[in-house]
Design an enzyme around this catalytic site. Sequence first.
Site, PDB file in Angstrom:
ATOM      1  CB  CYS A  85      -4.087  -4.340  -1.897  1.00  0.00           C
ATOM      2  SG  CYS A  85      -2.399  -4.794  -1.504  1.00  0.00           S
TER       3      CYS A  85
ATOM      4  CG  HIS B 137      -5.538  -2.365   1.141  1.00  0.00           C
ATOM      5  ND1 HIS B 137      -5.359  -3.582   1.756  1.00  0.00           N
ATOM      6  CD2 HIS B 137      -4.314  -1.991   0.688  1.00  0.00           C
ATOM      7  CE1 HIS B 137      -4.090  -3.918   1.678  1.00  0.00           C
ATOM      8  NE2 HIS B 137      -3.432  -2.976   1.038  1.00  0.00           N
TER       9      HIS B 137
ATOM     10  CG  ASN C 167      -0.749  -4.468   3.356  1.00  0.00           C
ATOM     11  OD1 ASN C 167      -1.541  -5.250   2.843  1.00  0.00           O
ATOM     12  ND2 ASN C 167      -0.211  -3.463   2.689  1.00  0.00           N
TER      13      ASN C 167
END
Length: 343
Positions: free
Chosen positions: A124, A268, A299
């Site tokens: 990420c 993020h 996500n």
Amino acid sequence: MSKPQIRPASGAQYSRIHGVGGYRPVRVIPNAEVLEWIDSSDEWIRTRSGIEQRRWAGPEESVSEMSVQAAGKAIAQAGIAPEQIGGVIVATVSHLKQTPAIATEIAERLGCGTAPAFDISAACAGFGYGLGLADGMIRGGNAEYVLVIGVERLSDLTDKSDRSTAFIFGDGAGAAIVGPSDSPGIGKLIWGSDGSQKDVISQTQAWDTAFAQPGAINGTGDEVKWPALRMEGQPVFRWAVWEMAKVAQQALDAAGITADQLGAFIPHQANMRITDAMIKALKLPASVPVARDIAETGNTSAASIPLAMERMLESGEARSGDLALIIGFGAGLVYAATVVTLP
Ligand code: UT7
């Protein structure tokens, strides 16, 4: 006789993002569909993560295809020709074919000539890592424009029976063109890793272990457990809330920017509650728009920051020329934060 000296490479004094683009798969998976796989509730998923829906890629929406679509938009916004791209960096953890790097195929499909092309695995934080590399390549004189892509097909690595992760992950691609600038457009990158926590987010098993299972080769394969992403949610959550707010503050300090000068905060998209905790820790004024793309996109790991950036610019929440604080964090553990000027 004097020792021969290597002529030093040097490039643009500064760099900035010239264009950003995203690709979201067609298929929407609402929470209601997730409830067919796990024992949960729409309310639990919304309140614990902020996610209302995510998008999962179909067979045609490969890592390469999603990347080409996103990159095409970024290139168009930057107003450059693909041949001007002197580097293609693809951040991903879900391109399942390890060799060759998917970046070379993407560079070829886009028409980037002989541009160096490579993949990076920084989960990420991958987009931030890529941005830092691009900035260095441009200022170091090794490229004029660099294409940075964050792309994931996390649905391929999601265990639909795992109630701690099945609702979280989504697929998509985000891309940015980084190039020369007259003024600083990318701040110092505050990045790092903590390998002592390598096990808190990881693939359940290596591919060789998976293929060593009975039936994996020349068998029915029915009994084979396909590798998936596993996460110990709570330690990751605590680390993200406590440590990442400090990293974000360091990025602001290094750029010489205060929170009230920001035109956007684009963390993020891991969990809406992590975003809210960071806002508090950073004492971000309510006037600063915050990316909340997770509600509709889930996500998407390396893709989440450029996707959220594109959405904020398209919706008018943030404007070209505004300063944005970005921070990525995830499996490794790894992190990367910086301040950028929005394209
Ligand atoms: O992108 C890389 C970085 N990733 C992240 O930053 C993610 C960080 N972690 C998180 O976002 C959160 O930890 C999750 C959203 C994954 C989980 O939320 P949580 O508040 O940490 O839940 P938990 O694991 O502590 O579980 C709380 C309760 C438990 O029940 P009891 O023991 O309190 O009775 C779980 O059994 O919720 C239960 N639970 C669920 N209930 C309904 C766990 N998963 C579910 C579920 N539906 N899917």
